[in-house]
Design an enzyme around this catalytic site. Structure first.
Site, PDB file in Angstrom:
ATOM      1  N   ARG A   1       0.856  -1.191   0.000  1.00  0.00           N
ATOM      2  CA  ARG A   1       0.000   0.000   0.000  1.00  0.00           C
ATOM      3  C   ARG A   1       0.889   1.237   0.000  1.00  0.00           C
ATOM      4  O   ARG A   1       1.530   1.545   0.992  1.00  0.00           O
ATOM      5  CB  ARG A   1      -0.918  -0.034   1.231  1.00  0.00           C
TER       6      ARG A   1
ATOM      7  N   TYR B   1       3.740   5.755  11.217  1.00  0.00           N
ATOM      8  CA  TYR B   1       4.119   4.406  11.654  1.00  0.00           C
ATOM      9  C   TYR B   1       4.930   3.633  10.621  1.00  0.00           C
ATOM     10  O   TYR B   1       5.513   2.605  10.922  1.00  0.00           O
ATOM     11  CB  TYR B   1       2.878   3.590  12.047  1.00  0.00           C
TER      12      TYR B   1
ATOM     13  N   HIS C   1      -3.782   4.325   4.751  1.00  0.00           N
ATOM     14  CA  HIS C   1      -4.825   3.287   4.822  1.00  0.00           C
ATOM     15  C   HIS C   1      -6.143   3.818   4.241  1.00  0.00           C
ATOM     16  O   HIS C   1      -6.767   3.174   3.395  1.00  0.00           O
ATOM     17  CB  HIS C   1      -5.021   2.862   6.273  1.00  0.00           C
TER      18      HIS C   1
HETATM   19  C1  TPP Z   1     -14.775  -6.271  11.967  1.00  0.00           C
HETATM   20  C2  TPP Z   1     -13.996  -4.991  11.804  1.00  0.00           C
HETATM   21  N1  TPP Z   1     -13.059  -4.699  12.718  1.00  0.00           N
HETATM   22  C3  TPP Z   1     -12.324  -3.558  12.579  1.00  0.00           C
HETATM   23  C4  TPP Z   1     -12.541  -2.710  11.525  1.00  0.00           C
HETATM   24  C5  TPP Z   1     -11.725  -1.441  11.384  1.00  0.00           C
HETATM   25  N2  TPP Z   1     -10.772  -1.585  10.286  1.00  0.00           N
HETATM   26  C6  TPP Z   1     -11.028  -1.076   9.072  1.00  0.00           C
HETATM   27  S1  TPP Z   1      -9.823  -1.417   7.982  1.00  0.00           S
HETATM   28  C7  TPP Z   1      -8.914  -2.242   9.135  1.00  0.00           C
HETATM   29  C8  TPP Z   1      -7.591  -2.864   8.785  1.00  0.00           C
HETATM   30  C9  TPP Z   1      -7.714  -3.855   7.692  1.00  0.00           C
HETATM   31  O1  TPP Z   1      -6.453  -4.242   7.225  1.00  0.00           O
HETATM   32  P1  TPP Z   1      -6.326  -5.355   6.136  1.00  0.00           P
HETATM   33  O2  TPP Z   1      -7.317  -6.436   6.389  1.00  0.00           O
HETATM   34  O3  TPP Z   1      -4.901  -5.753   6.059  1.00  0.00           O
HETATM   35  O4  TPP Z   1      -6.782  -4.638   4.789  1.00  0.00           O
HETATM   36  P2  TPP Z   1      -6.241  -3.316   4.096  1.00  0.00           P
HETATM   37  O5  TPP Z   1      -7.137  -2.209   4.585  1.00  0.00           O
HETATM   38  O6  TPP Z   1      -4.821  -3.120   4.484  1.00  0.00           O
HETATM   39  O7  TPP Z   1      -6.407  -3.510   2.636  1.00  0.00           O
HETATM   40  C10 TPP Z   1      -9.570  -2.253  10.359  1.00  0.00           C
HETATM   41  C11 TPP Z   1      -9.044  -2.878  11.576  1.00  0.00           C
HETATM   42  C12 TPP Z   1     -13.548  -3.072  10.594  1.00  0.00           C
HETATM   43  N3  TPP Z   1     -13.808  -2.332   9.516  1.00  0.00           N
HETATM   44  N4  TPP Z   1     -14.243  -4.212  10.756  1.00  0.00           N
END
Ligand code: TPP
Length: 356
Positions: free
Chosen positions: A253, A266, A257
């Site tokens: 990425r 970070y 985010h």
């Molecule tokens: C069940 C749930 N827990 C927490 C969140 C908050 N949240 C949104 S994105 C994220 C991180 C996701 O990271 P990853 O799965 O690696 O996907 P990326 O966004 O990096 O593509 C979190 C914790 C959420 N949307 N849903």
């Protein structure tokens, strides 16, 4: 005594320097690659515009895809129209090839639920509750099996999401019921501020499929050719009763985010600088240029054309009539509870001042 061993394959065709490490797959000629290249540019321009819109208050939040364009584009191109996409929030590359206009994606991130009401009736809307989409995909795949249809379901998730219980449950049922699902993991190395290494001590994400009884593999997620070919094979297998596959697409990425994040707080800068050397567009451009099907003037014309196309989408989005403020309540219940009636009255009292 060893009773089980396994291996995880890694697939790549196009190296970061733009040379092939194995011959092109049969169904991807230069014309097809030019199409994929165009789409990746279109997405990059869309992405930049969406972030700008958010910065000037015209979009609520937005999840960027800078550096991850190859995954969605390859997925969308490899899928048949009759397959079903159960996406997460970085799949615009697939959605835009499946009848979802960019202005709809903007509408969604602008906080307007009508953005999820797109032409393609059987694909699912963007899913934000992490890993819930994995379970939904297995439900759709169960229906497909029940109806004896020859279709596949594609569902995506980030590497962080693969730590969720829902993901493991979905994988388990997909394996146990031999469901036609392709799980695509967009391993962009970070789950907001949690790095891949902090996230899990599993050596690969791909091997999580092994425990569920089906195959998992890694692919260079910045290599649109490799992602396309591995998707094609996994989809074919799913449609023909071969069951699920997990594809871990390794990428990075290059953006925050979401627009609500500041990754510089970070993420080591040296890591980001290194990742830029492996991004997906430049390597394909280098390859196409060496094939003599691309040059600077074509690049310039393409960028102009893509900007125009996205300008139009942005215009459409900015001119969509704003929904009545009471819509946030009107469709939640057949009969409103008392408390909501009060809230609705308050909303009406303040009229549509939210427009300002
Ligand atoms: C069940 C749930 N827990 C927490 C969140 C908050 N949240 C949104 S994105 C994220 C991180 C996701 O990271 P990853 O799965 O690696 O996907 P990326 O966004 O990096 O593509 C979190 C914790 C959420 N949307 N849903």
């Amino acid at each position: 005594m060893t009773i089980a061993t396994f291996a995880i394959e890694y697939y790549q065709y196009l190296k970061p320097d733009g040379t092939l490490c194995q011959p092109l797959p049969k169904d991807l000629d230069n014309n097809a690659l030019l199409k994929l290249y165009r789409l990746m540019h279109l997405l990059r321009i869309f992405d930049g515009r969406a972030i700008n819109l958010q910065r000037v208050g015209k979009l609520g939040t937005y999840a960027g895809i800078l550096g991850q364009e190859a995954i969605g584009v390859a997925m969308g191109h490899a899928m048949h129209a009759s397959d079903v996409l159960v996406p997460y929030y970085r799949d615009y590359g697939a959605q835009c090839q499946r009848g979802v206009a960019f202005n709809k994606i903007l509408q969604y991130w602008g906080g307007d639920e009508r953005g999820s009401d797109f032409n393609n009736a059987e694909d699912f809307p963007i899913c934000v509750p992490i890993a819930s989409q994995s379970v939904i995909a297995t439900g759709v795949a169960t229906a497909i099996n029940y109806r004896k249809q020859k279709r596949a379901v594609v569902t995506t998730i980030g590497e962080g999401g693969t730590s969720e219980g829902d993901f493991y449950e979905a994988m388990n049922v997909a394996g146990a019921w031999n469901l036609p699902v392709v799980f695509v993991v967009n391993n962009n190395q970070w789950a907001i501020s949690v790095s891949r290494d902090q996230q899990t001590h599993s050596q690969t994400i791909a091997q999580k499929a092994i425990a569920a009884g089906f195959s998992g593999e890694q692919v260079d997620g910045n290599d649109v050719i490799a992602v396309h070919e591995r998707m094609r094979i996994a989809l074919e297998k799913a449609r023909n009763g071969g069951g699920p596959t997990l594809i871990e697409a390794i990428t990075y990425r290059l953006c925050d985010h979401t627009t609500a994040d500041d990754a510089s707080r970070y993420r080591p800068k040296a890591e980001l600088d290194k990742a830029w050397l492996e991004e997906p567009l430049v390597r394909l451009r280098t390859y196409l240029t060496a094939q003599k099907v691309w040059d600077d003037s074509k690049e310039e014309a393409l960028l102009l054309e893509c900007r125009k196309e996205i300008d139009k989408e942005v215009d459409t989005y900015l001119n969509i009539e704003i929904a009545p403020v009471t819509d946030i309540i009107d469709y939640m219940y057949a009969q409103w509870p008392e408390s909501l009636k009060d809230q609705r009255d308050t909303l009406l009292q303040f009229g549509d001042s939210h427009h300002d």
